[in-house]
Design an enzyme around this catalytic site. Sequence first.
Site, PDB file in Angstrom:
ATOM      1  N   SER A 295       0.822  -1.220   0.000  1.00 25.21           N
ATOM      2  CA  SER A 295       0.000   0.000   0.000  1.00 25.21           C
ATOM      3  C   SER A 295       0.844   1.252   0.000  1.00 25.21           C
ATOM      4  O   SER A 295       1.678   1.433   0.885  1.00 25.21           O
ATOM      5  CB  SER A 295      -0.878   0.048   1.257  1.00 25.21           C
TER       6      SER A 295
ATOM      7  N   HIS B  46      -3.387   1.129  -4.740  1.00 23.02           N
ATOM      8  CA  HIS B  46      -2.781   0.017  -5.480  1.00 23.02           C
ATOM      9  C   HIS B  46      -3.132   0.213  -6.961  1.00 23.02           C
ATOM     10  O   HIS B  46      -4.292   0.130  -7.343  1.00 23.02           O
ATOM     11  CB  HIS B  46      -3.333  -1.327  -5.007  1.00 23.02           C
TER      12      HIS B  46
ATOM     13  N   HIS C 181      -5.442  -9.061  -2.133  1.00 22.95           N
ATOM     14  CA  HIS C 181      -5.643  -9.410  -0.728  1.00 22.95           C
ATOM     15  C   HIS C 181      -6.813 -10.374  -0.583  1.00 22.95           C
ATOM     16  O   HIS C 181      -7.770 -10.313  -1.355  1.00 22.95           O
ATOM     17  CB  HIS C 181      -5.951  -8.166   0.112  1.00 22.95           C
TER      18      HIS C 181
ATOM     19  N   TYR D 204      -8.991 -10.158   1.719  1.00 19.59           N
ATOM     20  CA  TYR D 204     -10.210  -9.437   2.097  1.00 19.59           C
ATOM     21  C   TYR D 204     -10.960  -8.847   0.899  1.00 19.59           C
ATOM     22  O   TYR D 204     -12.105  -8.432   1.008  1.00 19.59           O
ATOM     23  CB  TYR D 204      -9.911  -8.331   3.137  1.00 19.59           C
ATOM     24  N   GLU D 205     -10.297  -8.807  -0.265  1.00 18.95           N
ATOM     25  CA  GLU D 205     -10.994  -8.331  -1.472  1.00 18.95           C
ATOM     26  C   GLU D 205     -11.961  -9.389  -2.000  1.00 18.95           C
ATOM     27  O   GLU D 205     -12.726  -9.131  -2.923  1.00 18.95           O
ATOM     28  CB  GLU D 205      -9.980  -7.990  -2.569  1.00 18.95           C
TER      29      GLU D 205
ATOM     30  N   ALA E 167       2.646  -2.316   4.020  1.00 17.43           N
ATOM     31  CA  ALA E 167       2.405  -1.350   5.087  1.00 17.43           C
ATOM     32  C   ALA E 167       1.927  -2.154   6.291  1.00 17.43           C
ATOM     33  O   ALA E 167       1.166  -3.097   6.133  1.00 17.43           O
ATOM     34  CB  ALA E 167       1.337  -0.364   4.656  1.00 17.43           C
TER      35      ALA E 167
ATOM     36  N   MET F  35      -2.128  -7.106   6.446  1.00 18.03           N
ATOM     37  CA  MET F  35      -3.177  -7.960   5.858  1.00 18.03           C
ATOM     38  C   MET F  35      -2.727  -8.649   4.576  1.00 18.03           C
ATOM     39  O   MET F  35      -3.542  -8.952   3.706  1.00 18.03           O
ATOM     40  CB  MET F  35      -4.425  -7.105   5.587  1.00 18.03           C
ATOM     41  N   SER F  36      -1.437  -8.881   4.449  1.00 18.45           N
ATOM     42  CA  SER F  36      -0.941  -9.447   3.187  1.00 18.45           C
ATOM     43  C   SER F  36       0.322 -10.263   3.417  1.00 18.45           C
ATOM     44  O   SER F  36       0.624 -10.673   4.538  1.00 18.45           O
ATOM     45  CB  SER F  36      -0.628  -8.298   2.208  1.00 18.45           C
TER      46      SER F  36
ATOM     47  N   ASN G 221       1.696   2.944  11.351  1.00 22.03           N
ATOM     48  CA  ASN G 221       0.933   3.332  12.555  1.00 22.03           C
ATOM     49  C   ASN G 221       1.276   2.394  13.698  1.00 22.03           C
ATOM     50  O   ASN G 221       1.777   1.296  13.474  1.00 22.03           O
ATOM     51  CB  ASN G 221      -0.585   3.233  12.279  1.00 22.03           C
TER      52      ASN G 221
ATOM     53  N   HIS H 209      -7.102   4.037   6.785  1.00 22.29           N
ATOM     54  CA  HIS H 209      -6.343   3.716   5.568  1.00 22.29           C
ATOM     55  C   HIS H 209      -5.628   4.951   4.996  1.00 22.29           C
ATOM     56  O   HIS H 209      -4.509   4.870   4.507  1.00 22.29           O
ATOM     57  CB  HIS H 209      -7.288   3.099   4.525  1.00 22.29           C
TER      58      HIS H 209
HETATM   59  N1  HPA Z   1      -3.229  -3.510  11.193  1.00 24.68           N
HETATM   60  C1  HPA Z   1      -3.365  -4.320  10.136  1.00 24.68           C
HETATM   61  N2  HPA Z   1      -2.938  -3.985   8.918  1.00 24.68           N
HETATM   62  C2  HPA Z   1      -2.322  -2.792   8.772  1.00 24.68           C
HETATM   63  C3  HPA Z   1      -2.162  -1.917   9.852  1.00 24.68           C
HETATM   64  C4  HPA Z   1      -2.654  -2.290  11.124  1.00 24.68           C
HETATM   65  O1  HPA Z   1      -2.551  -1.562  12.111  1.00 24.68           O
HETATM   66  N3  HPA Z   1      -1.516  -0.807   9.359  1.00 24.68           N
HETATM   67  C5  HPA Z   1      -1.290  -1.042   8.041  1.00 24.68           C
HETATM   68  N4  HPA Z   1      -1.790  -2.234   7.674  1.00 24.68           N
END
Ligand code: HPA
Length: 293
Positions: A35, A66, A88, A90-91, A118, A221-222, A245, A259
């Site tokens: 990302s 993306h 992903h 989740y898509e 990310a 998530m990947s 983060n 996001h």
């Molecule tokens: N959690 C899950 N996936 C992420 C996060 C997070 O805090 N930050 C970026 N992708």
Amino acid sequence: MHSKDQISHDDYKNTADWLLAQTKQRPKVAIICGSGLGMLADALKCQETFHYSDIPGFPQSTVQGHAGRLVFGELKGKPCVCMQGRFHMYEGHTLCKTTFPVRVFKLLGVETLIVTNAAGSLADGYQPGDIMIIKDHINFPGLAGLNPLNGPNDDKFGPRFPAMSGAYDKDLCRLATEIVKQMGVSQFVREGVYAMVGGPNFETVAEARLMHRLGVDAVGMSTAPEVIVATHCGLRVFGLSLITNKVVKSYDDTESVNHEGVLEVSKLRSHTLQSLVTELVGRMDVNNNTHTV
Ligand code: HPA
């Protein structure tokens, strides 16, 4: 016979053959951009670009940040192919679809896969903007039975029960650490354990605390599915997480992650990440799976 979701060897081969017919480039290194990290492809020289929608058999990316393009080109003279936009779970993609490009890369002649993502940090002391060299992963969907290698094994790619204990190449981790020192950016580069969760929601406080206790340094998530499929078919793997983060671990914390914030921080450190990947590719030996330090 294959079920609807099953992808046959010919499906991978048809896509690879189509690409080999479209370009004279023969990549040895594949790079998956996470990302907000699509600009990694901008550093490629002699670019040839294909939109995912134009590539037979390729899935489509649906996530903001993306781009959905495959870019061939050279980094420091080494032939590479870069995914601007990944897929992903989740898509709604099956894990076979999510990891489809990795096997196509194998059939193109790629030997090394570089994955970037990310991620949110759980480790104490990590800050947004830090870069984490991935030394290992925990595949939470995999522990619950969601694995890209589920189904009949394709022996042409690899064994039924592949080892994962050496998934992240130690030599490449060492080389990256060396480069980071020489670049003078060691103060915000770490080495740690990445955990994959299914998403798309970010973690609850209780989930964050659980992962922290389990020794997870960063969560996203990947990545784990692609790394598993790459390791299964004998690709050498190197991974980087950009910490965008801190994951909320306290009920008193009023901040929450979103996001847009993730994409914002990706931009901030994108240049360093790009230099690190470029230098790493420049210094790895792409012909006999070793490197020059
Ligand atoms: N959690 C899950 N996936 C992420 C996060 C997070 O805090 N930050 C970026 N992708």
